[in-house]
Write a protein that holds these residues in place. Structure first.
Motif, PDB file in Angstrom:
ATOM      1  N   ALA A 230       6.415  -7.790  -3.687  1.00 36.41           N
ATOM      2  CA  ALA A 230       5.740  -8.027  -2.551  1.00 36.41           C
ATOM      3  C   ALA A 230       6.660  -9.179  -1.802  1.00 36.41           C
ATOM      4  O   ALA A 230       6.766  -9.087  -0.826  1.00 36.41           O
ATOM      5  CB  ALA A 230       4.356  -8.371  -2.441  1.00 36.41           C
ATOM      6  N   ARG A 240       4.672  -9.277   4.477  1.00 32.54           N
ATOM      7  CA  ARG A 240       4.091  -8.997   3.248  1.00 32.54           C
ATOM      8  C   ARG A 240       3.035  -7.848   3.212  1.00 32.54           C
ATOM      9  O   ARG A 240       2.282  -8.092   3.816  1.00 32.54           O
ATOM     10  CB  ARG A 240       3.369 -10.449   2.951  1.00 32.54           C
ATOM     11  N   THR A 243      -1.396  -6.430  -1.258  1.00 30.30           N
ATOM     12  CA  THR A 243      -1.261  -5.867  -2.590  1.00 30.30           C
ATOM     13  C   THR A 243      -2.481  -6.176  -3.411  1.00 30.30           C
ATOM     14  O   THR A 243      -2.565  -5.899  -4.516  1.00 30.30           O
ATOM     15  CB  THR A 243      -0.144  -6.695  -3.402  1.00 30.30           C
TER      16      THR A 243
END
Lengths: 418, 339
Positions: A230, A240, A243
């Protein structure tokens, strides 16, 4: 024409050892060192001679004879037919247990309180100041005894849980019992257990635990890999990717699968006979010692954390704020990492203090190594010198190990100078 | 130069320290005080009274020794010791004798290098439980939490008892009797175990002593007696024969009330005369005065008087004489002849 005259040749005289500044410091050092060594030699010689006169020459043979006493809290198997050495080992593990638990809780509390003490909220800041001043200004032994007295005198006895007119009841759907003999919580059990892995020294490690920890380590590594990916994407594209669900998944899913495969279930404590049976029994002595040591040390750690944060220039906060970071992130990403450099070295001493203070365990009957090796074994065998020497060696070793680990960590977070 | 003086002083100190081993009797006489190790507080045996004066059955023996050696029953420095600290205190010379409900065992006598000079109370280990628990035998204590003073023989007996009966228990180690009492009364342990005399003494201090029972099982032999350091026979003799003097005095009917009369008008019994020093010179053989035993007996009374005064049936502790009766009454007390 001038004549070169050789410098007057100085002959060495004994008096120069004291009057000549070139030699004086060396002379004094040698004399003091020999005096110290003589003193030590005399002390040791005197001790050995006196013990010989008493008919008790130094010997460690007692360690291999049967201990014959029972210990209530055992992390490894032990019966009263085991040796004194084994009893000392049980005590050592109890010492380490309370030290690790204590350091962990003290750090969490200390950081929290240290940060909150700098809060702009008047009430919160003052409350934390009061906490720090109260806890660090009363001797820790009193806190330990006080905590024990509170636990014993205010909580219900197991008898109160019994019968039609029970005056006490278990919490959270009959899974937790809080009594004045300790807290009973559910224990993890495995119906398809992998068994134990015997290690040298009659210590066995549960393979279930090993498997869980191994999988957890794997999950954490995978999670870290996802985070690095990431970060790469963020560095390349400025965006980003979300995640958190992936990172949570790689940790939780394999664990859930493993636990299901092992047949994980909880064993609940229930009142049978005189006491609650089953579950994990956190004894009063452990709780009192753990809480008192943690709360006491947390007050010192809070001050260390506060000092560390105040040591970071205010410009850092302002610069981070100018970049648009929110206060929470400023603390987490900018201030704390820098403050750690200041915090770690004094934190090491606090960990060492906590570990050494755990030897006050005997005040509440917690069977740490001071209680077993330095208490019952010493008393039943009469080997005072040997036991105390061993005890000192053990604490020295523990302290040096803590120092080494923390120094390694300190070297990692140190400011990298370019 | 300074250093050599320093080292010389050190050597001197070393030589002085080396000579500390023997001659407790001379040390005590020179000091003018007997250092006596006692309990930290066990009513009836050793506990300070309302005026801060130490009183009790064990304390009385310390006073008798002080009276015999120094002629003054108040010339005692009481050092309270716990189960853990008592032997270190004696071995290091901090105390001259230990009278603290201490069980005479082989290892203590032989391996710990002490000399037990006799038995002043024949005891056994028992269990005390609240009546409300409904327990009538120690064998019903399977799974119970038991408070126990750490560093005592009771700790080992307890482990043995439960092992031989194949039942389990949870020990709660405590340091002093007061702590044990607190935990027991708060219900943090189901039972409290120690010598039966100690249980009776502890129970006597409860708000409601009748709510607690001492179970019938006696799980061990606990001959409690005074002890001194190994290897100082003169001092051991002094303590041993002071104890025997108190026991013999009861046997011969010498009490603190009639002793003056018996000294003034020596009786027909030569044994009494030798004991009281009106005949023979037993005192000087011990390195004491002729009337050493008179002083010891006058300090508090003979064995029977002390028993009744501190722990007997008419005290709150209410212990029967039992094994601690004279041999003439079917007990175990038997003083060797004074001749």
């Amino acid at each position: 024409m001038t004549m070169m005259t050789a410098p007057p040749k100085q002959t060495f005289r004994v008096g120069m050892l004291i009057h000549d500044t070139r030699y004086r410091s060396l002379t004094i050092q040698i004399v003091v060192l020999s005096a110290a060594m003589l003193m030590a030699a005399w002390l040791i010689n005197n001790t050995i001679q006196n013990l010989a006169v008493l008919g008790k020459p130094i010997s460690f043979g007692f360690l291999s004879s049967a201990a014959q006493y029972d210990i209530n809290q055992m992390l490894v198997s032990y019966t009263n037919q085991d040796t004194h050495l084994r009893a000392a080992f049980v005590g050592l593990l109890n010492t380490l247990l309370v030290a690790v638990l204590g350091c962990a809780l003290a750090t969490v509390l200390g950081v929290l309180i240290g940060v909150l003490r700098l809060s702009k909220n008047w009430l919160v800041a003052r409350l934390m100041t009061a906490y720090v001043e109260i806890f660090r200004n009363v001797p820790v032994l009193l806190w330990i005894v006080f905590a024990m007295a509170i636990l014993i005198e205010t909580l219900p006895t197991p008898r109160d849980f019994r019968g039609e007119e029970a005056t006490a009841s278990m919490l959270l759907g009959d899974s937790i019992a809080i009594t004045n003999r300790g807290v009973y919580i559910p224990e993890p059990l495995f119906s398809r257990s992998l068994g134990d892995l015997p290690l040298p020294g009659a210590v066995a490690i549960s393979l279930d635990l090993v498997a869980i920890l191994a999988l957890l380590a794997g999950g954490l590594a995978a999670s870290a890999a996802i985070r690095r990916r990431a970060e790469r994407i963020q560095n390349a594209t400025g965006k980003r990717p979300a995640t958190w669900h992936l990172r949570l998944g790689v940790i939780v899913l394999p664990q859930a699968a493993l636990l299901a495969a092992l047949g994980f279930h909880l064993g609940y404590p229930e009142l049978r006979g005189f006491n609650f049976q089953g579950g994990i029994h956190l004894r009063n002595s452990l709780l009192a010692l753990w809480l008192a040591l943690s709360f006491y040390t947390a007050a010192f750690i809070a001050e260390i954390v506060r000092a560390g944060i105040l040591a970071i220039d205010r410009g850092q906060t302002e610069a981070a704020a100018a970049l648009g970071l929110r206060p929470g992130r400023i603390m987490r990403l900018v201030i704390l990492p820098q403050a750690l450099r200041v915090i770690i070295p004094p934190l090491i001493s606090q960990y060492l203090n906590l570990t050494k203070n755990s030897s006050l365990a005997i005040a509440v009957g917690y069977m740490d190594i001071t209680g077993t090796l330095g208490g019952i074994t010493l008393n039943q065998t009469g080997r005072e010198l040997e036991c105390v020497l061993l005890l000192m060696l053990v604490y020295l070793a523990i302290s040096l190990i803590i120092s080494a680990v923390m120094n390694w960590y300190n070297a990692r977070v140190r400011l990298v100078e370019r | 130069m300074k250093y050599s003086v320093f080292l010389g002083a050190l050597t001197g100190a070393g030589l002085a320290a080396g000579a500390v081993a023997a001659g407790t009797l001379d040390d005590v006489k020179a000091r003018g005080k007997v250092n006596c190790g006692t309990n930290t507080g066990l009513v009836g045996f050793a506990a300070p009274d309302a005026n801060g004066e130490w009183q009790g059955f064990d304390v009385a023996l310390c006073r008798a020794v002080a009276a015999a050696v120094l002629g003054d029953h108040s010339a005692v420095e009481f050092v309270s010791t716990t189960g853990r600290t008592r032997f270190t205190a004696l071995a290091s010379g901090e105390i001259d004798l230990l009278v603290r409900n201490t069980t005479w065992t082989f290892t203590r006598d032989v391996d710990l290098k002490f000399t037990f000079v006799g038995v002043n109370y024949y005891d056994g280990q028992g269990f005390m439980v609240p009546k409300s628990l409904g327990v009538t035998s120690a064998k019903e204590l399977d799974g119970a939490t038991i408070c126990i003073q750490t560093g005592t023989t009771t700790e080992l007996n307890l482990a043995d008892f439960f092992r031989t009966n194949n039942i389990s228990y949870e020990p709660v180690p405590i340091e002093t009797n007061a702590e044990g009492q607190q935990q027991y009364l708060a219900g943090a342990c189901d039972a409290y175990t120690t010598d039966i005399s100690g249980l009776a003494a502890t129970r006597a201090t409860f708000e409601d002593p009748t709510a607690h029972v001492i179970l019938p099982e006696i799980v061990s032999k606990e001959p409690l007696g005074p002890l001194v350091r190994h290897g100082d026979d003169e001092w051991a003799d002094v303590v041993r024969w002071t104890l025997f003097a108190l026991i013999a005095a009861e046997e011969y009917g010498v009490t603190s009330a009639n002793i003056d009369e018996l000294v003034a008008n020596p009786a027909s019994n030569p044994e009494i005369s030798r004991l009281l020093g009106t005949e023979g010179d037993l005192g000087p053989m011990l390195g004491l005065s002729v009337d050493w035993a008179v002083k010891a007996i006058k300090a508090g009374g003979n064995y029977g008087e002390l028993f009744e005064k501190f722990i007997g049936q008419n005290t709150p502790i209410g212990l029967p004489r039992g094994l601690n009766a004279q041999w003439t009454d079917g007990g175990l007390l038997y003083a060797p002849p004074f001749r």
